[in-house]
Design a protein around this motif. Sequence first.
Motif, mmCIF file in Angstrom:
data_model
loop_
_atom_site.group_PDB
_atom_site.id
_atom_site.type_symbol
_atom_site.label_atom_id
_atom_site.label_comp_id
_atom_site.label_asym_id
_atom_site.label_seq_id
_atom_site.Cartn_x
_atom_site.Cartn_y
_atom_site.Cartn_z
ATOM 1 N N UNK A 1 -6.946 -0.273 7.396
ATOM 2 C CA UNK A 1 -7.677 0.034 6.164
ATOM 3 C C UNK A 1 -7.268 1.427 5.713
ATOM 4 N N UNK A 2 -7.708 1.848 4.540
ATOM 5 C CA UNK A 2 -7.383 3.207 4.093
ATOM 6 C C UNK A 2 -8.663 4.021 3.910
ATOM 7 N N UNK A 3 -8.493 5.241 3.444
ATOM 8 C CA UNK A 3 -9.640 6.153 3.358
ATOM 9 C C UNK A 3 -10.668 5.748 2.307
ATOM 10 N N UNK A 4 -10.331 4.795 1.447
ATOM 11 C CA UNK A 4 -11.299 4.320 0.463
ATOM 12 C C UNK A 4 -12.342 3.394 1.095
ATOM 13 N N UNK A 5 -12.026 2.791 2.229
ATOM 14 C CA UNK A 5 -12.876 1.811 2.904
ATOM 15 C C UNK A 5 -13.263 0.680 1.942
ATOM 16 N N UNK A 6 -12.365 0.346 1.016
ATOM 17 C CA UNK A 6 -12.631 -0.718 0.046
ATOM 18 C C UNK A 6 -11.914 -2.018 0.410
ATOM 19 N N UNK B 1 0.856 -1.193 0.000
ATOM 20 C CA UNK B 1 0.000 0.000 0.000
ATOM 21 C C UNK B 1 0.895 1.247 0.000
ATOM 22 N N UNK B 2 0.533 2.225 -0.815
ATOM 23 C CA UNK B 2 1.381 3.418 -0.912
ATOM 24 C C UNK B 2 0.801 4.643 -0.203
ATOM 25 N N UNK B 3 -0.485 4.637 0.084
ATOM 26 C CA UNK B 3 -1.088 5.785 0.750
ATOM 27 C C UNK B 3 -1.233 5.523 2.251
ATOM 28 N N UNK B 4 -1.443 6.568 3.061
ATOM 29 C CA UNK B 4 -1.582 6.384 4.509
ATOM 30 C C UNK B 4 -2.710 5.408 4.856
ATOM 31 N N UNK B 5 -2.565 4.740 5.985
ATOM 32 C CA UNK B 5 -3.578 3.790 6.437
ATOM 33 C C UNK B 5 -4.073 4.172 7.824
ATOM 34 N N UNK B 6 -5.347 3.870 8.048
ATOM 35 C CA UNK B 6 -5.911 3.957 9.393
ATOM 36 C C UNK B 6 -5.619 2.637 10.080
ATOM 37 N N UNK C 1 2.599 -17.736 12.919
ATOM 38 C CA UNK C 1 1.712 -17.473 11.801
ATOM 39 C C UNK C 1 0.400 -16.900 12.335
ATOM 40 N N UNK C 2 0.351 -15.613 12.489
ATOM 41 C CA UNK C 2 -0.789 -14.912 13.072
ATOM 42 C C UNK C 2 -2.032 -15.111 12.201
ATOM 43 N N UNK C 3 -3.174 -15.322 12.863
ATOM 44 C CA UNK C 3 -4.444 -15.464 12.172
ATOM 45 C C UNK C 3 -4.872 -14.096 11.648
ATOM 46 N N UNK C 4 -5.031 -13.993 10.329
ATOM 47 C CA UNK C 4 -5.360 -12.720 9.682
ATOM 48 C C UNK C 4 -6.513 -12.905 8.702
ATOM 49 N N UNK C 5 -7.205 -11.806 8.448
ATOM 50 C CA UNK C 5 -8.307 -11.793 7.481
ATOM 51 C C UNK C 5 -8.131 -10.613 6.548
ATOM 52 N N UNK C 6 -8.614 -10.787 5.321
ATOM 53 C CA UNK C 6 -8.617 -9.723 4.327
ATOM 54 C C UNK C 6 -10.024 -9.585 3.773
ATOM 55 N N UNK C 7 -10.508 -8.373 3.726
ATOM 56 C CA UNK C 7 -11.787 -8.057 3.092
ATOM 57 C C UNK C 7 -11.516 -7.098 1.960
ATOM 58 N N UNK C 8 -12.045 -7.380 0.810
ATOM 59 C CA UNK C 8 -11.993 -6.429 -0.318
ATOM 60 C C UNK C 8 -12.986 -6.808 -1.374
#
Length: 191
Positions: free
Chosen positions: A156-161, A82-87, A184-191
């Motif tokens: 997440x970023x400001x797009x909330x996508x 990711x190249x833009x700032x993240x929340x 191996x941390x349990x992680x999720x991705x939404x998009x």
Amino acid sequence: MNYTLLNEQEATRVRERFEKAFIETPQEYELSAAKWREEYYSKNPNAHVYPIPKFDEVIYWSKIKCYKEIDFAEAISFLSSISNPVYFMSDVELEGYVGMHILGWNYDSIGFVAVHDDPKSFAEHIYNEWKCYMTYDYENEEVWFEPLLPEDLYVFDESFSWMLVFTHHNRDDFAPEREENSFNRLCFLLR
């Protein structure tokens, strides 16, 4: 770690957009929780049967919409790209839930929302902190490990996508043959 902590008004605005974009409604939660429960107990008929927790009694990642479970390395790689700032933010207070702190400051009642301008360095920090957490010697009182981030982290970023969830679970804890010292941390991705 460089970040900007949002004031309460701005944090509330971001959190409301986050909930609208990523969190199920109470009705959606009831349906998905009932479906999960049915599938889980059909595969594990001897498991102790627990009631489905109420919507307001579970952390965010228990009620997120349409997610994909991913490896910790994949989550770190995604964030690094990711190249833009993240929340990034914590959960809100729930009874018996700890982990609303950042850099030692506790935000139990409202959680916090912050912005990080460099996702790649933030990803490195998340990776290194989790590795320390998973390899920390809790028996050694001479060295103290104090995590800077909450145990469940939403990014997440400001797009909330899209959103990444870094949970407090080691993914391998759920595997039949867990590797020793695996992180191996349990992680999720939404998009």
